[in-house]
Design an enzyme around this catalytic site. Structure first.
Site, short mmCIF file in Angstrom:
data_model
loop_
_atom_site.label_atom_id
_atom_site.label_comp_id
_atom_site.label_asym_id
_atom_site.label_seq_id
_atom_site.Cartn_x
_atom_site.Cartn_y
_atom_site.Cartn_z
N ASP A 17 6.52 -3.54 -1.09
CA ASP A 17 7.16 -3.53 -2.01
C ASP A 17 8.50 -3.34 -2.41
O ASP A 17 8.72 -4.73 -1.13
CB ASP A 17 6.71 -2.08 -2.15
N GLU A 49 1.01 8.00 -3.08
CA GLU A 49 1.57 6.36 -3.50
C GLU A 49 1.47 6.51 -5.18
O GLU A 49 2.48 6.07 -5.84
CB GLU A 49 0.64 5.58 -3.46
N TYR A 65 -0.21 -3.07 -4.62
CA TYR A 65 0.89 -2.59 -3.78
C TYR A 65 0.14 -0.51 -3.19
O TYR A 65 -0.10 -0.44 -1.88
CB TYR A 65 1.99 -2.17 -4.07
#
Ligand code: SF4
Length: 341
Positions: A117, A16, A99
């Site tokens: 997102d 991520e 996020y």
């Protein structure tokens, strides 16, 4: 996503963070490279920053790499080396925002946190016909609240992944595949012809121009470099002596400028050439770069504050992409031999 279905929090986190500013096809090789060098949290916590930055070289936004190291060390000391599960603990890690925390919590630990997102926002804005700009405080709260209300609490990881995939592969920014979309029947943007208008664009960030004139000073087969230490872009990466100006400056004016004379005034030097670098666009800045290659005699004294490094050893240092690209396109080794200086 090549790492789809991954449950190991370390790997979810790494993927991520890499994807925060990078396309999947570009980030995949870095993900593999990083995993090979640092297969788990404990190896990353013990990593030397210079080596980690070298592994990250070319990916850009280097603060992500520094934050990875800081967070790994924090997990080792504050959380006993075990990846924290609680959302608030995840948010306390350097470089982990809402996020990334939601992605780790839901993918690795199955906890009910909605990921919001760009892909998710696009689907929600179009399906519900929401015209609020998602980057405003009001827009952020509205999309986060809506995503949370919609979340399937029995399988939040699957739900988040599905919504992100739908946004990435079906409800794409420019040419969504509405005929194949399972949401088509109730999609407001589709029914009202507003697909191109949603989501509403955020007001763009204020972009400033910076002019970086690098002096590639070559003495024999060595050049001078230093580490960037100030709280600015590319912190802790290496660079050639730099003269920064607020406006464009041609090579003739550059070599008559005060900083240039202060640096090289006492040396016998010869200008070899000046090359412009391609414009580099960062989120809030445009970097106009140039490289002036300067030859000084091999016997020249050291430059105060700079390392004198053989060009064959430059690959041991991490440079910003602007310099890395220059070095790739302009091998420096031949120059000393050609000039005989
Ligand atoms: S119907 Fe089209 S615009 Fe609506 S969610 Fe599906 S792909 Fe997006």
């Amino acid at each position: 996503m090549p790492w789809r279905g991954e449950k190991d929090p370390y790997r979810v986190w790494l993927s991520e963070v890499i994807l925060q500013q990078t396309r999947v096809d570009q980030g995949w090789s870095y993900y593999l490279k990083f995993l090979k060098a640092y297969p788990d949290l404990s190896s990353l916590a013990q990593a030397r920053e210079e080596e980690a930055l070298l592994a990250w070289q070319g990916l850009g936004y280097y603060s992500r790499c520094r934050h990875l190291l800081e967070a790994a060390r924090m997990i080792a000391t504050r959380f006993g080396g075990k990846f924290p599960e609680r959302h608030e603990d995840l948010l306390s890690l350097p470089g982990v925002g809402a996020y990334t925390a939601a992605a780790i919590a839901s993918f690795a630990f199955g906890l009910p946190h909605a990921v919001v997102d760009g892909n998710v926002i696009r689907v929600l804005a179009r399906f519900f016909g929401i015209g609020m700009a998602p980057g405003t405080a009001e827009g952020k709260a509205a999309f986060a609240g809506l995503a949370d209300r919609l979340l399937d609490r029995k399988d939040p990881g699957m739900h988040n992944q599905a919504l992100m995939d739908l946004g990435a592969q079906v409800c794409s920014p420019r040419s969504p595949s509405c005929p194949h979309c399972p949401l088509q029947g109730r999609c407001i943007a589709y029914r009202s012809g507003q697909i191109k208008l949603l989501p509403t664009r955020d007001p763009g960030p204020r972009v400033t121009d910076r002019y970086f004139h690098y002096l590639v000073i070559q003495a024999g087969d060595s050049v001078y470099i230093r580490k960037r230490t100030s709280n600015d872009i590319w912190k802790h990466l290496y660079e050639f002596p730099l003269i920064e100006t607020k406006r464009p400056l041609g090579p003739e004016k550059l070599i008559r400028s005060r900083p240039f004379c202060d640096l090289l005034g006492n040396l016998d030097f010869r200008i070899w050439e000046t090359r412009k670098a391609p414009l580099q666009k960062l989120t809030h800045r445009r970097i106009h770069g140039s490289f002036t290659r300067i030859l000084v005699p091999e016997s020249s004294a050291r430059l105060e504050g700079f390392l004198r490094v053989p060009v064959t050893e430059l690959s041991r240092y991490a440079f910003p992409r602007l310099i890395f690209s220059f070095l790739q396109g302009n091998p420096l080794t031949l120059l000393g031999l050609m000039t005989g200086l």
